[in-house]
Motif scaffolding. Structure first.
Motif, PDB file in Angstrom:
ATOM      1  N   LEU A  71      42.251  10.638 -46.713  1.00 24.72           N
ATOM      2  CA  LEU A  71      41.191  11.305 -45.954  1.00 24.72           C
ATOM      3  C   LEU A  71      41.034  12.757 -46.407  1.00 24.72           C
ATOM      4  O   LEU A  71      39.931  13.251 -46.623  1.00 24.72           O
ATOM      5  CB  LEU A  71      41.498  11.245 -44.456  1.00 24.72           C
ATOM      6  CG  LEU A  71      40.440  11.843 -43.536  1.00 24.72           C
ATOM      7  CD1 LEU A  71      39.116  11.089 -43.650  1.00 24.72           C
ATOM      8  CD2 LEU A  71      40.913  11.850 -42.096  1.00 24.72           C
ATOM      9  N   GLN A  72      42.164  13.412 -46.586  1.00 25.20           N
ATOM     10  CA  GLN A  72      42.143  14.808 -47.009  1.00 25.20           C
ATOM     11  C   GLN A  72      41.497  14.969 -48.384  1.00 25.20           C
ATOM     12  O   GLN A  72      40.638  15.827 -48.585  1.00 25.20           O
ATOM     13  CB  GLN A  72      43.579  15.344 -47.036  1.00 25.20           C
ATOM     14  CG  GLN A  72      43.639  16.866 -47.032  1.00 25.20           C
ATOM     15  CD  GLN A  72      45.070  17.368 -47.066  1.00 25.20           C
ATOM     16  OE1 GLN A  72      46.012  16.609 -46.771  1.00 25.20           O
ATOM     17  NE2 GLN A  72      45.248  18.604 -47.432  1.00 25.20           N
ATOM     18  N   GLU A  83      40.264   3.949 -39.191  1.00 27.23           N
ATOM     19  CA  GLU A  83      40.180   5.316 -38.696  1.00 27.23           C
ATOM     20  C   GLU A  83      39.655   6.248 -39.785  1.00 27.23           C
ATOM     21  O   GLU A  83      38.846   7.155 -39.512  1.00 27.23           O
ATOM     22  CB  GLU A  83      41.561   5.771 -38.195  1.00 27.23           C
ATOM     23  CG  GLU A  83      41.544   7.084 -37.424  1.00 27.23           C
ATOM     24  CD  GLU A  83      40.473   7.161 -36.330  1.00 27.23           C
ATOM     25  OE1 GLU A  83      40.217   6.136 -35.680  1.00 27.23           O
ATOM     26  OE2 GLU A  83      39.894   8.249 -36.155  1.00 27.23           O
ATOM     27  N   ILE A  84      40.103   6.018 -41.018  1.00 24.30           N
ATOM     28  CA  ILE A  84      39.611   6.843 -42.131  1.00 24.30           C
ATOM     29  C   ILE A  84      38.097   6.692 -42.262  1.00 24.30           C
ATOM     30  O   ILE A  84      37.370   7.677 -42.367  1.00 24.30           O
ATOM     31  CB  ILE A  84      40.302   6.451 -43.457  1.00 24.30           C
ATOM     32  CG1 ILE A  84      41.778   6.827 -43.403  1.00 24.30           C
ATOM     33  CG2 ILE A  84      39.630   7.118 -44.650  1.00 24.30           C
ATOM     34  CD1 ILE A  84      42.594   6.288 -44.552  1.00 24.30           C
ATOM     35  N   THR A  92      50.352   5.935 -42.171  1.00 25.28           N
ATOM     36  CA  THR A  92      49.911   7.187 -41.498  1.00 25.28           C
ATOM     37  C   THR A  92      48.529   7.147 -40.835  1.00 25.28           C
ATOM     38  O   THR A  92      48.341   7.712 -39.764  1.00 25.28           O
ATOM     39  CB  THR A  92      49.967   8.446 -42.404  1.00 25.28           C
ATOM     40  OG1 THR A  92      48.984   8.348 -43.436  1.00 25.28           O
ATOM     41  CG2 THR A  92      51.351   8.653 -43.014  1.00 25.28           C
ATOM     42  N   LEU A  93      47.562   6.474 -41.457  1.00 22.53           N
ATOM     43  CA  LEU A  93      46.225   6.437 -40.871  1.00 22.53           C
ATOM     44  C   LEU A  93      45.559   5.152 -41.370  1.00 22.53           C
ATOM     45  O   LEU A  93      45.540   4.910 -42.569  1.00 22.53           O
ATOM     46  CB  LEU A  93      45.440   7.666 -41.345  1.00 22.53           C
ATOM     47  CG  LEU A  93      44.292   8.197 -40.499  1.00 22.53           C
ATOM     48  CD1 LEU A  93      44.757   8.566 -39.099  1.00 22.53           C
ATOM     49  CD2 LEU A  93      43.684   9.431 -41.169  1.00 22.53           C
ATOM     50  N   GLU A  97      46.459   9.581 -44.557  1.00 25.80           N
ATOM     51  CA  GLU A  97      46.157  10.998 -44.334  1.00 25.80           C
ATOM     52  C   GLU A  97      45.806  11.716 -45.629  1.00 25.80           C
ATOM     53  O   GLU A  97      44.865  12.503 -45.691  1.00 25.80           O
ATOM     54  CB  GLU A  97      47.332  11.691 -43.644  1.00 25.80           C
ATOM     55  CG  GLU A  97      47.263  11.528 -42.138  1.00 25.80           C
ATOM     56  CD  GLU A  97      48.422  12.176 -41.409  1.00 25.80           C
ATOM     57  OE1 GLU A  97      49.167  12.957 -42.042  1.00 25.80           O
ATOM     58  OE2 GLU A  97      48.579  11.875 -40.215  1.00 25.80           O
ATOM     59  N   ASP A  98      46.574  11.404 -46.679  1.00 26.04           N
ATOM     60  CA  ASP A  98      46.306  11.997 -47.989  1.00 26.04           C
ATOM     61  C   ASP A  98      44.917  11.567 -48.473  1.00 26.04           C
ATOM     62  O   ASP A  98      44.152  12.382 -48.998  1.00 26.04           O
ATOM     63  CB  ASP A  98      47.394  11.563 -48.981  1.00 26.04           C
ATOM     64  CG  ASP A  98      47.160  12.140 -50.370  1.00 26.04           C
ATOM     65  OD1 ASP A  98      46.670  13.282 -50.467  1.00 26.04           O
ATOM     66  OD2 ASP A  98      47.453  11.448 -51.370  1.00 26.04           O
ATOM     67  N   ASP A 137      48.575   7.020 -49.130  1.00 31.34           N
ATOM     68  CA  ASP A 137      48.647   6.877 -47.681  1.00 31.34           C
ATOM     69  C   ASP A 137      47.367   7.414 -47.046  1.00 31.34           C
ATOM     70  O   ASP A 137      46.582   8.119 -47.692  1.00 31.34           O
ATOM     71  CB  ASP A 137      49.917   7.533 -47.093  1.00 31.34           C
ATOM     72  CG  ASP A 137      49.812   9.040 -47.046  1.00 31.34           C
ATOM     73  OD1 ASP A 137      49.089   9.565 -46.174  1.00 31.34           O
ATOM     74  OD2 ASP A 137      50.449   9.706 -47.891  1.00 31.34           O
ATOM     75  N   GLN A 185      36.228   8.531 -39.627  1.00 32.15           N
ATOM     76  CA  GLN A 185      36.237   9.988 -39.836  1.00 32.15           C
ATOM     77  C   GLN A 185      35.365  10.395 -41.021  1.00 32.15           C
ATOM     78  O   GLN A 185      34.747  11.455 -40.993  1.00 32.15           O
ATOM     79  CB  GLN A 185      37.675  10.483 -40.008  1.00 32.15           C
ATOM     80  CG  GLN A 185      38.484  10.271 -38.733  1.00 32.15           C
ATOM     81  CD  GLN A 185      39.689  11.181 -38.648  1.00 32.15           C
ATOM     82  OE1 GLN A 185      39.676  12.288 -39.165  1.00 32.15           O
ATOM     83  NE2 GLN A 185      40.739  10.702 -37.988  1.00 32.15           N
TER      84      GLN A 185
END
Ligand code: CA
Length: 241
Positions: free
Chosen positions: A42-43, A66-67, A61-62, A39-40, A37, A70
């Motif tokens: 990107l993190q 957007e990823i 989630t994202l 967010e995971d 997903d 960022q």
């Protein structure tokens, strides 16, 4: 697998796609990490930057868009090549038009052979070396602190805008920037400025670089934008050979 094998982070939510990529990339000797997903993904990218990111557009989630935005804003991931995976060619066009800073786009369904070739090409892209506030690529040397540009050892006169434009291109050699992207990154404003402004400044930058012996450094990508070439044949203007 050796320690030097490049690691690829696959951010993709469809299990069959993930397995296909994991299997084929591993077979080619790449290290593969997966996030299912946004967010995971990107993190993971920020905490432990991989050598390349394969990024799906539609994600929970994202979004991929957007990823990518960022990733480009973050110091740790700014230079990591990103290849976007999009579902249809129209979506590819749409994503491309958004100027999000991806290095390449692949439309699903894709051939694994093509994907591997694009991955290898993106990984081969050389980076300019930065040491003590100096940016060096081929014969071009930029002193970031003193705002001095040397081309084959000759001092080159640039306006503040041209200086920023040159630095932006030099920081990611061979990466294709759209005019809109350059407007955003160099001028910092998107409204009321014609993208032809970029063409004008690129033209002047090319002339001053050529005068100092650095020809054909900035490549035009027709209908899209510009990229900094890595040229082997730069020469010193004073050289008699
Ligand atoms: Ca998806």
């Amino acid at each position: 697998m050796s320690l030097t094998d490049p690691t690829i982070l696959v951010i993709e939510d469809e299990p069959s796609q993930v397995e296909l990529l994991r299997y084929n990339l591993s077979r080619q000797g790449f290290g593969v990490r997966v996030a299912m997903d946004g967010e995971d993904g990107l993190q993971q990218a920020i905490e432990d930057p991989p050598d390349l990111i394969l990024l799906d557009w539609m994600l929970p989630t994202l979004s991929g868009i957007e990823i990518c935005r960022q990733l480009r804003r973050n110091k740790a991931t700014r230079e990591v090549p990103v290849i976007m995976l999009t579902a249809r060619s129209e979506e590819t066009d749409k994503v491309r038009g958004l100027d999000i800073g991806a290095d390449d786009y692949i439309t699903k369904p894709y051939s694994i052979k093509e994907l591997i070739a694009r991955v290898r090409a993106a990984l081969r892209r050389p980076a300019a070396s930065v040491t003590e506030n100096k940016l060096v690529l081929g014969a071009i040397e930029v002193d970031l602190q003193r705002h001095i540009v040397l081309c084959g050892g000759t001092s080159v006169d640039t306006s503040p805008t041209e200086f920023r434009l040159l630095v932006t291109l030099l920081q990611s050699p061979q990466r294709v920037f759209s005019r809109q992207q350059l407007l955003d990154m160099v001028w910092g404003i998107t409204a009321d400025l014609d993208t032809r402004t970029v063409d004008v400044h690129i033209g002047r930058l090319r002339r001053v670089l050529a005068c100092a012996g650095c020809q054909n450094q900035i490549r035009t990508i027709r209908g899209f934008g510009y990229a900094m070439e890595v040229s082997q044949q730069t020469r010193r203007p004073n050289s008699t050979s």
